[in-house]
Each structure stands twice: as structure tokens, then as C-alpha cells.
Scaffold this motif. Structure first.
Motif, PDB file in Angstrom:
ATOM      1  N   PRO A 167       4.498  13.449  -2.515  1.00  0.00           N
ATOM      2  CA  PRO A 167       5.234  12.251  -2.089  1.00  0.00           C
ATOM      3  C   PRO A 167       4.320  11.190  -1.472  1.00  0.00           C
ATOM      4  N   TYR A 168       4.623   9.925  -1.790  1.00  0.00           N
ATOM      5  CA  TYR A 168       3.921   8.776  -1.213  1.00  0.00           C
ATOM      6  C   TYR A 168       4.968   7.734  -0.849  1.00  0.00           C
ATOM      7  N   THR A 169       4.786   7.082   0.291  1.00  0.00           N
ATOM      8  CA  THR A 169       5.692   5.996   0.659  1.00  0.00           C
ATOM      9  C   THR A 169       5.004   4.662   0.409  1.00  0.00           C
ATOM     10  N   ILE A 170       5.810   3.638   0.155  1.00  0.00           N
ATOM     11  CA  ILE A 170       5.265   2.306  -0.084  1.00  0.00           C
ATOM     12  C   ILE A 170       5.636   1.381   1.065  1.00  0.00           C
ATOM     13  N   THR A 171       4.674   0.574   1.468  1.00  0.00           N
ATOM     14  CA  THR A 171       4.882  -0.487   2.438  1.00  0.00           C
ATOM     15  C   THR A 171       4.563  -1.798   1.733  1.00  0.00           C
ATOM     16  N   ILE A 218       1.951 -11.925   9.932  1.00  0.00           N
ATOM     17  CA  ILE A 218       2.950 -11.242   9.115  1.00  0.00           C
ATOM     18  C   ILE A 218       4.257 -12.024   9.173  1.00  0.00           C
ATOM     19  N   LYS A 219       4.829 -12.293   8.010  1.00  0.00           N
ATOM     20  CA  LYS A 219       6.113 -12.996   7.922  1.00  0.00           C
ATOM     21  C   LYS A 219       7.252 -12.027   7.649  1.00  0.00           C
ATOM     22  N   CYS A 220       7.021 -11.063   6.800  1.00  0.00           N
ATOM     23  CA  CYS A 220       8.028 -10.057   6.489  1.00  0.00           C
ATOM     24  C   CYS A 220       7.305  -8.779   6.078  1.00  0.00           C
ATOM     25  N   TRP A 221       7.704  -7.645   6.644  1.00  0.00           N
ATOM     26  CA  TRP A 221       6.989  -6.386   6.444  1.00  0.00           C
ATOM     27  C   TRP A 221       8.006  -5.262   6.405  1.00  0.00           C
ATOM     28  N   VAL A 222       7.909  -4.394   5.430  1.00  0.00           N
ATOM     29  CA  VAL A 222       8.804  -3.236   5.356  1.00  0.00           C
ATOM     30  C   VAL A 222       7.938  -1.987   5.246  1.00  0.00           C
ATOM     31  N   ASN A 223       7.888  -1.219   6.330  1.00  0.00           N
ATOM     32  CA  ASN A 223       7.104   0.020   6.350  1.00  0.00           C
ATOM     33  C   ASN A 223       7.857   1.149   5.657  1.00  0.00           C
ATOM     34  N   HIS A 224       7.143   1.886   4.822  1.00  0.00           N
ATOM     35  CA  HIS A 224       7.686   3.087   4.195  1.00  0.00           C
ATOM     36  C   HIS A 224       9.069   2.814   3.592  1.00  0.00           C
ATOM     37  N   ALA A 225       9.142   1.803   2.751  1.00  0.00           N
ATOM     38  CA  ALA A 225      10.413   1.346   2.176  1.00  0.00           C
ATOM     39  C   ALA A 225      11.114   2.430   1.370  1.00  0.00           C
ATOM     40  N   PHE A 226      10.362   3.190   0.606  1.00  0.00           N
ATOM     41  CA  PHE A 226      10.933   4.302  -0.144  1.00  0.00           C
ATOM     42  C   PHE A 226       9.837   5.271  -0.542  1.00  0.00           C
ATOM     43  N   VAL A 227      10.238   6.424  -1.042  1.00  0.00           N
ATOM     44  CA  VAL A 227       9.304   7.483  -1.409  1.00  0.00           C
ATOM     45  C   VAL A 227       9.163   7.546  -2.922  1.00  0.00           C
ATOM     46  N   VAL A 228       7.913   7.693  -3.369  1.00  0.00           N
ATOM     47  CA  VAL A 228       7.596   7.897  -4.784  1.00  0.00           C
ATOM     48  C   VAL A 228       6.950   9.272  -4.885  1.00  0.00           C
ATOM     49  N   ASP A 229       7.392  10.069  -5.838  1.00  0.00           N
ATOM     50  CA  ASP A 229       6.771  11.372  -6.060  1.00  0.00           C
ATOM     51  C   ASP A 229       5.797  11.270  -7.226  1.00  0.00           C
ATOM     52  N   PHE A 238       0.840  -1.188   0.000  1.00  0.00           N
ATOM     53  CA  PHE A 238       0.000   0.000   0.000  1.00  0.00           C
ATOM     54  C   PHE A 238       0.876   1.239   0.000  1.00  0.00           C
ATOM     55  N   PHE A 239       0.296   2.313  -0.499  1.00  0.00           N
ATOM     56  CA  PHE A 239       0.962   3.607  -0.547  1.00  0.00           C
ATOM     57  C   PHE A 239       0.297   4.525   0.468  1.00  0.00           C
ATOM     58  N   SER A 240       1.115   5.298   1.176  1.00  0.00           N
ATOM     59  CA  SER A 240       0.637   6.237   2.179  1.00  0.00           C
ATOM     60  C   SER A 240       1.030   7.652   1.779  1.00  0.00           C
ATOM     61  N   ASP A 241       0.210   8.613   2.189  1.00  0.00           N
ATOM     62  CA  ASP A 241       0.541  10.010   1.894  1.00  0.00           C
ATOM     63  C   ASP A 241       1.474  10.566   2.959  1.00  0.00           C
ATOM     64  N   ARG A 242       1.775  11.853   2.866  1.00  0.00           N
ATOM     65  CA  ARG A 242       2.749  12.459   3.779  1.00  0.00           C
ATOM     66  C   ARG A 242       2.257  12.540   5.220  1.00  0.00           C
ATOM     67  N   THR A 243       0.948  12.312   5.445  1.00  0.00           N
ATOM     68  CA  THR A 243       0.424  12.280   6.812  1.00  0.00           C
ATOM     69  C   THR A 243       0.269  10.843   7.319  1.00  0.00           C
ATOM     70  N   ALA A 244       0.848   9.881   6.606  1.00  0.00           N
ATOM     71  CA  ALA A 244       0.853   8.451   6.960  1.00  0.00           C
ATOM     72  C   ALA A 244      -0.517   7.789   6.822  1.00  0.00           C
ATOM     73  N   GLN A 245      -1.423   8.400   6.057  1.00  0.00           N
ATOM     74  CA  GLN A 245      -2.720   7.773   5.784  1.00  0.00           C
ATOM     75  C   GLN A 245      -2.578   6.828   4.602  1.00  0.00           C
ATOM     76  N   SER A 250      -9.462  16.867  -4.412  1.00  0.00           N
ATOM     77  CA  SER A 250      -9.556  15.501  -3.901  1.00  0.00           C
ATOM     78  C   SER A 250      -8.212  14.800  -3.968  1.00  0.00           C
ATOM     79  N   LEU A 251      -8.055  13.775  -3.154  1.00  0.00           N
ATOM     80  CA  LEU A 251      -6.824  12.999  -3.157  1.00  0.00           C
ATOM     81  C   LEU A 251      -6.700  12.149  -4.414  1.00  0.00           C
TER      82      LEU A 251
END
Length: 123
Positions: free
Chosen positions: A68-72, A88-99, A25-32, A108-109
Motif C-alpha cells: 500500500p502507498y498513500t498519495i498526497t 501552500i494554497k491547498c494540500w491533501v495529505n494521504h488522500a487515498f491508498v493505492v495498492d 508524492f506517494f508514501s509507504d506504510r511507514t509514512a516515508q 529494495s523499495l
């Protein structure tokens, strides 16, 4: 509208998983969390891991507000009889940023695609 590929590589010493699921999933700059997907809601079939693995997810970038959006990304094991329960077996939060460079003409978002408009004369 760009085609995006997410490629995850890894390895496992365990092979007897009940049912594996890969998701992101992708999150916005407010972590939503804004949008995402997982293999349970696709037609990929069962994911098998035999030592080393590569998982690739491919999709079209949605019509989303620029910024900017981060991917988990994550891999989990689900009970085939209770899909909402998973470990969960393996999880990487906010692995990198995509603009996102989308030029978005309103506040609207994100928007929905394939909307048709028709002007009907008032009587």
C-alpha cells in the motif's frame, strides 16, 4: 508499468497568483515519501487558474515493491525569483491508498530502469 492519472479539480476566487505549482508524492506504510513530482520540474509551463480548474498528471507507475502507498497532492504559489520558497494554497495529505501489485524479486523499495549487464571473461 501501468499508466496512472491523477486528476484534481477545484476552484479559486483568486486569479493573480505569482506562479502556481502542482505536485504529488506517494508514501509507504511507514509514512516515508517514496516518489513524486511537481510542475516546476516538468515542461508543462505556467499553470493558470481562472475560477474552476482541472489538473491532470500522467505517469508510468515505477518498478516499486508491492504494497500500500498513500498519495498526497497539493497546489502552492512560488516566488518566480526564489523557487525554493513557496506558500501552500491547498494540500491533501494521504488522500487515498493505492495498492502496488508489482511482483518485486528483491528487497529494495524500488529499482532503476534501463540497466544493461555484460559478462566479461576474467583474464
Amino acid at each position: 508499468g501501468d499508466i496512472v492519472e491523477i486528476i484534481v479539480t477545484g476552484s479559486s476566487f483568486k486569479f493573480d497568483f505569482k506562479k502556481l505549482v502542482f505536485g504529488f508524492f506517494f508514501s509507504d506504510r511507514t509514512a516515508q515519501n517514496v516518489f513524486g513530482h511537481n510542475s516546476l520540474i516538468s515542461s508543462v509551463g505556467e499553470i493558470k487558474i481562472n475560477g474552476g480548474f482541472i489538473i491532470r498528471a500522467k505517469f508510468i507507475w515505477p518498478n516499486i515493491k508491492g504494497g500500500p502507498y498513500t498519495i498526497t497532492v497539493g497546489i502552492g504559489e512560488v516566488d518566480p525569483f526564489e523557487l525554493e520558497r513557496h506558500e501552500i494554497k491547498c494540500w491533501v495529505n494521504h488522500a487515498f491508498v493505492v495498492d502496488s501489485l508489482t511482483k518485486f524479486p528483491h528487497d529494495s523499495l524500488l529499482t532503476i530502469d534501463q540497466v544493461t549487464y555484460e559478462v566479461i571473461d576474467a583474464v
